[in-house]
Design an enzyme around this catalytic site. Structure first.
Site, PDB file in Angstrom:
ATOM      1  N   SER A  42     -81.564 -22.756  63.435  1.00 57.38           N
ATOM      2  CA  SER A  42     -80.312 -22.581  62.686  1.00 57.38           C
ATOM      3  C   SER A  42     -80.464 -21.517  61.597  1.00 57.38           C
ATOM      4  O   SER A  42     -79.460 -21.045  61.053  1.00 57.38           O
ATOM      5  CB  SER A  42     -79.874 -23.909  62.070  1.00 57.38           C
ATOM      6  N   HIS A  43     -81.682 -21.158  61.251  1.00 57.35           N
ATOM      7  CA  HIS A  43     -81.895 -20.052  60.302  1.00 57.35           C
ATOM      8  C   HIS A  43     -82.673 -18.912  60.953  1.00 57.35           C
ATOM      9  O   HIS A  43     -83.308 -18.113  60.278  1.00 57.35           O
ATOM     10  CB  HIS A  43     -82.648 -20.547  59.052  1.00 57.35           C
ATOM     11  N   ASP A  96     -74.937 -29.247  61.314  1.00 56.96           N
ATOM     12  CA  ASP A  96     -75.093 -30.419  62.174  1.00 56.96           C
ATOM     13  C   ASP A  96     -73.748 -31.076  62.469  1.00 56.96           C
ATOM     14  O   ASP A  96     -73.545 -31.642  63.546  1.00 56.96           O
ATOM     15  CB  ASP A  96     -76.039 -31.438  61.517  1.00 56.96           C
TER      16      ASP A  96
END
Lengths: 335, 335
Positions: free
Chosen positions: B44-45, B185
């Site tokens: 996610s990063h 999320d």
């Protein structure tokens, strides 16, 4: 319940501490702290704590006339050696140096070493917000709390406190244990024979338990799962090894099965909004007020709101303590 | 899934950023950050974030060639104006000054202003632990999170990160949102049509909801109840008004219904163990190792352990990303 004026409560604490042999500076520093707790409705950090102060003295765990020693450690660090005395006097001794360093450097730290610590941190935070500074404080305690995913005590209840000065308002201050609950609350359940809520702790075999006595022998949980556990570890590190003082495990080992307050260190960090913001400080501090309004405007409370309400009440009506506590306290005065 | 070497992943990020018009210093700083995320298994990063970088640029929300300006604000404060660019280059520009100030004063702060922020904080924390410093970092985001006891979004996901240098080991680092869960999320649950676990958020009417779309319109909760809420407020204050930059509510208002990364500030605090401890530094840092052993020795994990395991794996095997993401990324290269 017995009602006392704030003056009477203060006098009672002083009489006990003085007659048991604490030096006058410690009498003044400690009695002011327990009075602040009682005044703000924090009974667990109020006059009740004087019992523990005398117990620590009789157990030889605190130096009654310790003279704190202040060291200019670095341009933005002041270190105070409490020399085995209670933390309050050490904090007071270092405070002017911390204020000066924060105002000069913009941010500064105070490390208190070798102190006996039993008080809430908000009293010290408020000394800094009163001076217009933003403040953080951390201290370990005794190893009573298991890390997330573990079952054996490593961390203390490891409080984190923060304060933000507010013109014309009481400061925004929070001060909470990184354990799921205060140690004293588990003790209260044990005395009352009440089961604990689920999730507070585990027994000595590492199994979840709602039996207070079993959890006191086992370990408490941190608040907030792995996040609270990470914060508890941070407190151990920055208010332990970073300042050359004991971790909660080391403090518990030093107590050697006793029932004394932790003996270790405390880290305080102060930040000066005037140095961060210069001439624009007022404008930006006003934007913080907008944040507080957006919290309170939807019916949520700011931390410390209950304390400030109790403080207002106490100023008018004094405080009330249980007759039994009053009797126990009076019995400690050496006549 | 597509497998890429670290070099290929890095090259892909650089090609996209460069061909879309980011200046070379921004290409280098941003690509290094997303590569670190991908390498450490934080998808996610990772490379995924390059999509958002280009989207922000096309929406006019980031300055592609911004030149950070460094100000010596006070003996222990460095301020960096990012002038509307991504945060990474501003951090790099201020880093040497922060290191110098922390080593001189013992504790120092860096305030980054007017930056567009999308990255995890651990990358920056690691730059400080690599230099032997203890570090803290804070940044607001967009107002998506309700205060404890409230029902309307005020706070951002407001991460707190901390790092402790360890000789011969990867540093102890944590970096977590003060919201109960990452915003992404909830988005993933919405896309998958899956209900949220209870306790993650409330709908626009302030009622508890397990409907991801409803919570995205309403508000998320903080982690750890009122304690997490207090920490979220602290992040707003010290990485917002204290450094003269936007709160999460102001950042969201500035975005004006868009989908861009927050535009605001970041506060980093660095502490030098050598200045706190002098000649005794090694002895006390060794006691911190005892703390880590007592956590790992009982089977609990240290934060970041998974990241370091992924890092080791990636060094040998490269990284894997979904084919769809790979195609989306390649389509962004302007040829």
């Amino acid at each position: 319940m017995i009602r006392l004026t704030l003056e009477q409560a203060h006098q009672l604490a002083q009489d006990i501490l003085r007659s048991n042999g604490f030096s006058e500076p410690h009498v003044q520093a400690v009695s002011a702290t327990v009075l602040a707790g009682e005044r703000d409705g924090c009974a667990s950090h109020g006059l009740y704590r004087v019992l523990g102060c005398v117990r620590s003295l009789k157990a030889g765990k605190v130096v009654a006339d310790a003279q704190p020693e202040v060291f200019d450690q670095a341009p933005a660090i002041v270190r105070v050696d409490a020399h085995g005395g209670f933390s309050q006097l050490a904090f007071q001794a270092g405070l002017p140096v911390l204020l000066g360093k924060a105002r000069e450097a913009g941010i500064a730290a105070m490390a208190i070493n070798h102190c006996v610590h039993f008080s809430a941190l908000w009293v010290e935070i408020e000394a800094l917000t009163d001076a217009g500074l933003v403040a953080l404080a951390f201290t370990p305690s005794h190893a009573w709390v298991a890390p997330a995913g573990g079952s054996k005590p490593v961390f203390g209840t490891n409080p984190i406190a923060f304060g933000w000065p507010r013109a014309g308002h009481n400061p925004f201050i929070f001060d909470f244990a990184t354990s799921v609950i205060a140690r004293g609350d588990i003790e209260l359940h044990r005395r009352a024979g009440k089961p604990l809520p689920e999730g507070w702790g585990i027994d000595a075999q590492g199994q979840p338990s709602t039996d207070a006595a079993a959890v006191l022998q086992g370990a408490m949980h941190t608040f907030g799962g792995h996040k609270g556990s990470a914060l508890a570890a941070m407190v151990e590190l920055i208010a332990g090894p970073l300042i050359g003082d004991l971790t909660s495990a080391e403090s518990k080992a030093y107590d050697d099965g006793g029932d004394s307050s932790p003996y270790h260190g405390e880290l305080i960090i102060a930040l000066d909004p005037q140095r961060f913001l210069g001439a624009a400080a007022d404008e930006h501090l006003a934007r913080a007020e907008t944040l507080f309004e957006s919290i309170q405007g939807q019916g949520a409370r700011l931390p410390s709101q209950r304390r400030y309400e109790a403080r207002k009440r106490s100023a008018e009506e004094g405080v009330q303590i249980p007759q039994a506590l009053y009797d126990d306290l009076n019995a400690l005065i050496v006549r």
